[in-house]
Write a protein that holds these residues in place. Structure first.
Motif, PDB file in Angstrom:
ATOM      1  N   GLU A 143       8.482   4.667   8.396  1.00 54.10           N
ATOM      2  CA  GLU A 143       9.326   3.800   7.562  1.00 54.10           C
ATOM      3  C   GLU A 143       8.531   2.551   7.164  1.00 54.10           C
ATOM      4  OE1 GLU A 143      13.028   3.034   9.509  1.00 54.10           O
ATOM      5  OE2 GLU A 143      13.640   5.137   9.504  1.00 54.10           O
ATOM      6  N   TYR A 144       7.328   2.803   6.694  1.00 51.90           N
ATOM      7  CA  TYR A 144       6.376   1.737   6.410  1.00 51.90           C
ATOM      8  C   TYR A 144       6.442   1.324   4.945  1.00 51.90           C
ATOM      9  CZ  TYR A 144       2.098  -1.006   6.678  1.00 51.90           C
ATOM     10  OH  TYR A 144       1.195  -2.035   6.655  1.00 51.90           O
ATOM     11  N   HIS A 145       6.277   0.027   4.694  1.00 46.50           N
ATOM     12  CA  HIS A 145       6.242  -0.498   3.342  1.00 46.50           C
ATOM     13  C   HIS A 145       4.859  -1.103   3.080  1.00 46.50           C
ATOM     14  CE1 HIS A 145      10.578   0.015   2.878  1.00 46.50           C
ATOM     15  NE2 HIS A 145      10.711  -0.480   4.096  1.00 46.50           N
ATOM     16  N   TYR A 146       4.136  -0.520   2.142  1.00 43.02           N
ATOM     17  CA  TYR A 146       2.791  -0.993   1.824  1.00 43.02           C
ATOM     18  C   TYR A 146       2.825  -2.316   1.059  1.00 43.02           C
ATOM     19  CZ  TYR A 146       0.641   3.482   3.072  1.00 43.02           C
ATOM     20  OH  TYR A 146       0.192   4.579   3.752  1.00 43.02           O
ATOM     21  N   SER A 147       1.762  -3.080   1.213  1.00 41.93           N
ATOM     22  CA  SER A 147       1.588  -4.282   0.409  1.00 41.93           C
ATOM     23  C   SER A 147       1.342  -3.876  -1.043  1.00 41.93           C
ATOM     24  CB  SER A 147       0.384  -5.094   0.904  1.00 41.93           C
ATOM     25  OG  SER A 147       0.485  -5.365   2.284  1.00 41.93           O
ATOM     26  N   PRO A 148       1.988  -4.534  -2.007  1.00 41.49           N
ATOM     27  CA  PRO A 148       1.713  -4.223  -3.418  1.00 41.49           C
ATOM     28  C   PRO A 148       0.229  -4.454  -3.726  1.00 41.49           C
ATOM     29  CG  PRO A 148       3.672  -5.608  -3.204  1.00 41.49           C
ATOM     30  CD  PRO A 148       3.017  -5.580  -1.854  1.00 41.49           C
ATOM     31  N   VAL A 149      -0.387  -3.514  -4.417  1.00 43.04           N
ATOM     32  CA  VAL A 149      -1.834  -3.565  -4.643  1.00 43.04           C
ATOM     33  C   VAL A 149      -2.246  -4.814  -5.414  1.00 43.04           C
ATOM     34  CG1 VAL A 149      -3.742  -2.445  -5.881  1.00 43.04           C
ATOM     35  CG2 VAL A 149      -2.238  -1.096  -4.404  1.00 43.04           C
ATOM     36  N   GLN A 150      -1.495  -5.197  -6.438  1.00 42.64           N
ATOM     37  CA  GLN A 150      -1.862  -6.394  -7.204  1.00 42.64           C
ATOM     38  C   GLN A 150      -1.835  -7.637  -6.316  1.00 42.64           C
ATOM     39  OE1 GLN A 150       0.589  -7.204 -10.635  1.00 42.64           O
ATOM     40  NE2 GLN A 150      -0.871  -8.677 -11.489  1.00 42.64           N
ATOM     41  N   LYS A 151      -0.834  -7.732  -5.460  1.00 47.04           N
ATOM     42  CA  LYS A 151      -0.732  -8.865  -4.541  1.00 47.04           C
ATOM     43  C   LYS A 151      -1.884  -8.850  -3.533  1.00 47.04           C
ATOM     44  CE  LYS A 151       2.549 -11.140  -1.412  1.00 47.04           C
ATOM     45  NZ  LYS A 151       3.905 -11.060  -0.803  1.00 47.04           N
ATOM     46  N   SER A 152      -2.224  -7.665  -3.025  1.00 53.25           N
ATOM     47  CA  SER A 152      -3.346  -7.532  -2.090  1.00 53.25           C
ATOM     48  C   SER A 152      -4.643  -8.015  -2.730  1.00 53.25           C
ATOM     49  CB  SER A 152      -3.512  -6.066  -1.658  1.00 53.25           C
ATOM     50  OG  SER A 152      -2.434  -5.639  -0.862  1.00 53.25           O
ATOM     51  N   ILE A 153      -4.871  -7.591  -3.960  1.00 54.34           N
ATOM     52  CA  ILE A 153      -6.102  -7.976  -4.651  1.00 54.34           C
ATOM     53  C   ILE A 153      -6.166  -9.489  -4.830  1.00 54.34           C
ATOM     54  CG2 ILE A 153      -7.263  -7.899  -6.905  1.00 54.34           C
ATOM     55  CD1 ILE A 153      -6.513  -4.919  -7.020  1.00 54.34           C
ATOM     56  N   GLN A 154      -5.056 -10.101  -5.171  1.00 53.01           N
ATOM     57  CA  GLN A 154      -5.032 -11.557  -5.342  1.00 53.01           C
ATOM     58  C   GLN A 154      -5.426 -12.247  -4.033  1.00 53.01           C
ATOM     59  OE1 GLN A 154      -4.499 -13.441  -8.164  1.00 53.01           O
ATOM     60  NE2 GLN A 154      -5.089 -15.157  -6.846  1.00 53.01           N
ATOM     61  N   TRP A 155      -4.864 -11.772  -2.912  1.00 50.87           N
ATOM     62  CA  TRP A 155      -5.175 -12.375  -1.603  1.00 50.87           C
ATOM     63  C   TRP A 155      -6.650 -12.208  -1.274  1.00 50.87           C
ATOM     64  CZ3 TRP A 155      -7.281 -11.431   3.088  1.00 50.87           C
ATOM     65  CH2 TRP A 155      -6.992 -12.345   4.124  1.00 50.87           C
ATOM     66  N   HIS A 156      -7.179 -11.015  -1.511  1.00 48.37           N
ATOM     67  CA  HIS A 156      -8.579 -10.757  -1.159  1.00 48.37           C
ATOM     68  C   HIS A 156      -9.536 -11.509  -2.081  1.00 48.37           C
ATOM     69  CE1 HIS A 156      -7.935  -8.038   2.126  1.00 48.37           C
ATOM     70  NE2 HIS A 156      -7.114  -7.301   1.410  1.00 48.37           N
ATOM     71  N   CYS A 157      -9.143 -11.740  -3.317  1.00 50.68           N
ATOM     72  CA  CYS A 157      -9.965 -12.573  -4.198  1.00 50.68           C
ATOM     73  C   CYS A 157     -10.043 -13.994  -3.653  1.00 50.68           C
ATOM     74  CB  CYS A 157      -9.391 -12.584  -5.617  1.00 50.68           C
ATOM     75  SG  CYS A 157      -9.678 -11.071  -6.571  1.00 50.68           S
ATOM     76  N   GLU A 158      -8.904 -14.523  -3.225  1.00 51.60           N
ATOM     77  CA  GLU A 158      -8.881 -15.870  -2.653  1.00 51.60           C
ATOM     78  C   GLU A 158      -9.715 -15.927  -1.370  1.00 51.60           C
ATOM     79  OE1 GLU A 158      -4.755 -16.719  -2.123  1.00 51.60           O
ATOM     80  OE2 GLU A 158      -4.330 -16.799  -4.286  1.00 51.60           O
ATOM     81  N   ASP A 159      -9.601 -14.882  -0.545  1.00 53.18           N
ATOM     82  CA  ASP A 159     -10.365 -14.825   0.697  1.00 53.18           C
ATOM     83  C   ASP A 159     -11.859 -14.737   0.410  1.00 53.18           C
ATOM     84  OD1 ASP A 159     -10.363 -14.535   3.667  1.00 53.18           O
ATOM     85  OD2 ASP A 159     -11.226 -12.570   3.210  1.00 53.18           O
ATOM     86  N   PHE A 160     -12.206 -13.946  -0.591  1.00 53.00           N
ATOM     87  CA  PHE A 160     -13.611 -13.798  -0.998  1.00 53.00           C
ATOM     88  C   PHE A 160     -14.195 -15.147  -1.393  1.00 53.00           C
ATOM     89  CE2 PHE A 160     -16.788 -13.269  -4.298  1.00 53.00           C
ATOM     90  CZ  PHE A 160     -17.617 -12.269  -3.810  1.00 53.00           C
ATOM     91  N   LEU A 161     -13.447 -15.905  -2.175  1.00 51.25           N
ATOM     92  CA  LEU A 161     -13.937 -17.195  -2.665  1.00 51.25           C
ATOM     93  C   LEU A 161     -14.110 -18.196  -1.528  1.00 51.25           C
ATOM     94  CD1 LEU A 161     -11.799 -17.521  -5.923  1.00 51.25           C
ATOM     95  CD2 LEU A 161     -14.252 -17.039  -5.769  1.00 51.25           C
ATOM     96  N   LYS A 162     -13.288 -18.073  -0.482  1.00 48.50           N
ATOM     97  CA  LYS A 162     -13.368 -19.002   0.640  1.00 48.50           C
ATOM     98  C   LYS A 162     -14.462 -18.623   1.641  1.00 48.50           C
ATOM     99  CE  LYS A 162      -8.405 -20.116   0.614  1.00 48.50           C
ATOM    100  NZ  LYS A 162      -7.130 -19.934   1.340  1.00 48.50           N
ATOM    101  N   PHE A 163     -14.653 -17.302   1.826  1.00 46.04           N
ATOM    102  CA  PHE A 163     -15.437 -16.863   2.974  1.00 46.04           C
ATOM    103  C   PHE A 163     -16.654 -16.012   2.633  1.00 46.04           C
ATOM    104  CE2 PHE A 163     -16.172 -14.257   6.832  1.00 46.04           C
ATOM    105  CZ  PHE A 163     -16.294 -15.280   7.769  1.00 46.04           C
TER     106      PHE A 163
END
Length: 338
Positions: free
Chosen positions: A315-335
């Motif tokens: 009964e799992y709900h995946y993270s929306p892909v567009q939202k995931s990409i936005q988070w990882h872009c922000e993480d990429f820029l920081k780290f």
């Protein structure tokens, strides 16, 4: 509380899994085999940034080679929970035979080691590549049978053969579950596939493909692996996918996340072959090749996957892909930005 062994803890999936398990506080100790001191130190810096309150005293790093069965056996004990994430990844034709052989041996050592001790449990990270390719653009599920094909990469074959070793272990009494992640979204320095995609689009890349594949957030992969182990689900395989998207759409979302221009030139096989020739020529002068024939062919295929089995099981709900990409872009820029 049990003890966990994570192979590949210096890689994208392994380090995010470690963060997830540390957060759950389910294990009192973690055994973390590694080979490269540089990768270990990067993993520790990633851990300090993303899990600053983690108890590092629970981490036991063991330097050695998983291709050496004596070393693998030294890591094993009864009641151990094993998360086997380590694998060699390459899409260069010249690396194919060696990669297939080493990934098989690596998995065989882990399975045989686990079988030597009672009540061990393994979560094995395979890949959707190991599902093979469906005929007539059919949607691929856990019931799709592997078929030898020119469309299968050497990496796909290496993961398929490794899966067969795990299934053999299950027949001999190993408690195990297999996950087949889609293309994993995440930014991590020592990840060949995902981080290179973010790095490439951040630096500027003007090409896109209308090929289709499945994608999933690395944090979802880590959470699902933890849940499958916690619920002791065995003798099953699960596709992990948040959805099927064109590379064109994924590239657009990543460039939006970086506020960069979107790619404008559609890649075809004929154009791709020209780019391959140019890259091969430039490699003579020391420039690292980013495109291979295998990943060119994969990027032009339309492969769709059905992940409903996992969704219904947990009964799992995946993270929306567009939202995931936005988070990882922000993480990429920081780290991760170089």
């Amino acid at each position: 509380m049990a003890k966990a062994l994570i192979t590949g803890a210096t890689g994208l999936v392994g380090i995010n899994l470690l963060i997830e398990l540390l957060d759950k506080k389910r294990f009192q100790e973690f055994v973390l085999p590694y080979r490269s001191e540089e990768k270990k130190q990067f993993a520790l810096s990633y851990l300090a940034y993303h899990a600053p309150h983690a108890n590092l005293e629970t981490l036991h790093w063991k330097k050695g080679d998983l291709l050496d069965f004596i070393f693998v056996e030294s890591l094993m004990e009864k009641d151990l929970r094993i998360f086997h994430c380590a694998a060699i990844i390459s899409f260069k034709k010249k690396d194919g035979a060696e990669m297939i052989a080493k990934n098989q041996l690596l998995t065989e050592n882990m399975v045989n080691g686990a079988l030597s001790f009672p009540n061990t449990f393994m979560v094995f990270v395979s890949s959707i590549a190991a599902m093979g390719r469906a005929d007539n653009n059919e949607v691929i599920s856990e019931d799709t049978y592997w078929k030898p094909s020119d469309k299968n990469s050497n990496y796909a074959e290496s993961k398929y053969e490794s899966e067969m070793i795990v299934w053999r272990g299950i027949e001999e009494g190993l408690q195990a579950v297999i996950v087949n992640p889609a293309i994993i979204l995440g930014a991590y320095k020592h990840s060949q596939m995902s981080t290179e995609l973010f790095q490439m689009l951040y630096k500027g890349f003007n090409y896109y493909s209308e090929g289709i594949n499945a994608f999933v957030d690395v944090k979802d992969v880590a959470q699902i692996m933890a849940l499958l182990e916690e619920q002791n689900i065995q003798n099953e395989r699960f596709i992990l996918s948040a959805g099927n998207f064109s590379y064109h759409q994924i590239f657009d979302w990543i460039t939006e996340g970086f506020n960069k221009p979107k790619p404008k030139i559609q890649v075809t096989m004929s154009l791709g072959k020209k780019v391959l020739w140019v890259e091969k020529f430039l490699s003579i002068f020391g420039r690292k090749r980013k495109l291979t024939k295998e990943n060119l062919e994969t990027s032009l295929q339309e492969n769709k996957y059905d992940s409903s089995k996992l969704i219904h099981t947990l009964e799992y709900h995946y993270s929306p892909v567009q939202k995931s990409i936005q988070w990882h872009c922000e993480d990429f820029l920081k780290f991760h930005k170089e």
